[in-house]
Design a protein around this motif. Structure first.
Motif, PDB file in Angstrom:
ATOM      1  N   GLY A 100       0.816  -1.206   0.000  1.00  0.00           N
ATOM      2  CA  GLY A 100       0.000   0.000   0.000  1.00  0.00           C
ATOM      3  C   GLY A 100       0.851   1.258   0.000  1.00  0.00           C
ATOM      4  O   GLY A 100       2.007   1.241   0.411  1.00  0.00           O
ATOM      5  N   ILE A 101       0.259   2.337  -0.466  1.00  0.00           N
ATOM      6  CA  ILE A 101       0.933   3.637  -0.434  1.00  0.00           C
ATOM      7  C   ILE A 101       0.595   4.306   0.896  1.00  0.00           C
ATOM      8  O   ILE A 101      -0.576   4.469   1.230  1.00  0.00           O
ATOM      9  N   VAL A 153       7.943  -6.790 -11.120  1.00  0.00           N
ATOM     10  CA  VAL A 153       6.730  -5.974 -11.157  1.00  0.00           C
ATOM     11  C   VAL A 153       6.422  -5.505  -9.745  1.00  0.00           C
ATOM     12  O   VAL A 153       6.558  -6.267  -8.790  1.00  0.00           O
ATOM     13  N   VAL A 154       6.016  -4.245  -9.623  1.00  0.00           N
ATOM     14  CA  VAL A 154       5.557  -3.708  -8.346  1.00  0.00           C
ATOM     15  C   VAL A 154       4.151  -3.179  -8.552  1.00  0.00           C
ATOM     16  O   VAL A 154       3.886  -2.468  -9.521  1.00  0.00           O
ATOM     17  N   TYR A 155       3.262  -3.557  -7.653  1.00  0.00           N
ATOM     18  CA  TYR A 155       1.949  -2.917  -7.652  1.00  0.00           C
ATOM     19  C   TYR A 155       1.775  -2.208  -6.318  1.00  0.00           C
ATOM     20  O   TYR A 155       2.207  -2.685  -5.276  1.00  0.00           O
ATOM     21  N   ALA A 156       1.186  -1.037  -6.398  1.00  0.00           N
ATOM     22  CA  ALA A 156       0.901  -0.252  -5.210  1.00  0.00           C
ATOM     23  C   ALA A 156      -0.606  -0.091  -5.103  1.00  0.00           C
ATOM     24  O   ALA A 156      -1.287   0.120  -6.110  1.00  0.00           O
ATOM     25  N   THR A 157      -1.106  -0.227  -3.894  1.00  0.00           N
ATOM     26  CA  THR A 157      -2.527  -0.022  -3.664  1.00  0.00           C
ATOM     27  C   THR A 157      -2.717   1.307  -2.950  1.00  0.00           C
ATOM     28  O   THR A 157      -1.845   1.741  -2.200  1.00  0.00           O
ATOM     29  N   ALA A 171       3.075   9.811  -6.275  1.00  0.00           N
ATOM     30  CA  ALA A 171       3.563   8.736  -5.404  1.00  0.00           C
ATOM     31  C   ALA A 171       4.206   7.632  -6.229  1.00  0.00           C
ATOM     32  O   ALA A 171       5.276   7.123  -5.881  1.00  0.00           O
ATOM     33  N   MET A 172       3.586   7.260  -7.340  1.00  0.00           N
ATOM     34  CA  MET A 172       4.128   6.181  -8.172  1.00  0.00           C
ATOM     35  C   MET A 172       5.475   6.577  -8.777  1.00  0.00           C
ATOM     36  O   MET A 172       6.377   5.759  -8.872  1.00  0.00           O
TER      37      MET A 172
END
Length: 173
Positions: free
Chosen positions: A52-53, A77-81, A94-95
């Motif tokens: 999460g962010i 791969v990075v995923y942010a919620t 933020a990303m």
């Protein structure tokens, strides 16, 4: 298909929910961040990390960035919620700020709209959000309306671009 590992760090459950969906969809290994020291990187061709962010930073991202030299020849791969919509300026900022130019060249990142769960937040985060929302009430009423209550906007549909990338079917724009 490549042997893939999904690692997640989740405080309120959204990054974990997406991680479980990814693991099911890809039929791959799933690991909670707490167990990150058990990873044998040579077992995997692709690594997906999710968090999460919080205050503009992806939860646990510094650890993953420290591992990038070991992941040099792997698909990373990075995923942010996050609670804010993908097209919100705060989300875009933020990303972008979480990766240097060199890191961004090695890591493909995705934002997955999730939500807020005040009920699962640690007391200090809940307090920070209350103060933040109080400030927003007059300065940015639209954002205040988004953040004032718990909500869940997670969606398996949101995973499609990430899955296409992992599976080598990414649509180039």
């Amino acid at each position: 298909m490549e042997k893939t590992l999904v690692i997640y760090k989740s405080n309120t459950g959204f990054a974990e929910k997406y991680a479980k969906w990814l693991s099911e969809e890809l039929n791959c290994d799933l690991l909670n961040y707490e167990n990150r020291n058990t990873i044998n990187w040579s077992d995997y061709e692709a690594v997906i990390y999710g968090g999460g962010i919080y205050a503009g930073s992806i939860n646990g991202i510094d650890w993953l960035k420290s591992k990038l030299p070991e992941l040099k020849n792997k698909k990373v791969v990075v995923y942010a919620t996050g609670a804010m919509p993908a097209d919100a300026p705060e989300t875009k900022e933020a990303m972008e700020k979480n990766f240097t130019e060199a890191e961004a060249a090695q890591v493909k990142s995705f934002f997955l709209h999730s939500g807020l769960c005040y009920e699962k937040m640690a007391f200090k985060h809940k307090l920070m959000m209350k103060m933040f929302c109080k400030m927003l009430k007059t300065k940015n009423p639209q954002t205040y309306q988004i953040l004032r209550l718990s909500f869940d906007h997670t969606s398996k549909e949101a995973l499609k671009p990430l899955l296409a990338y992992i599976n080598g079917n990414e649509q180039r724009g």
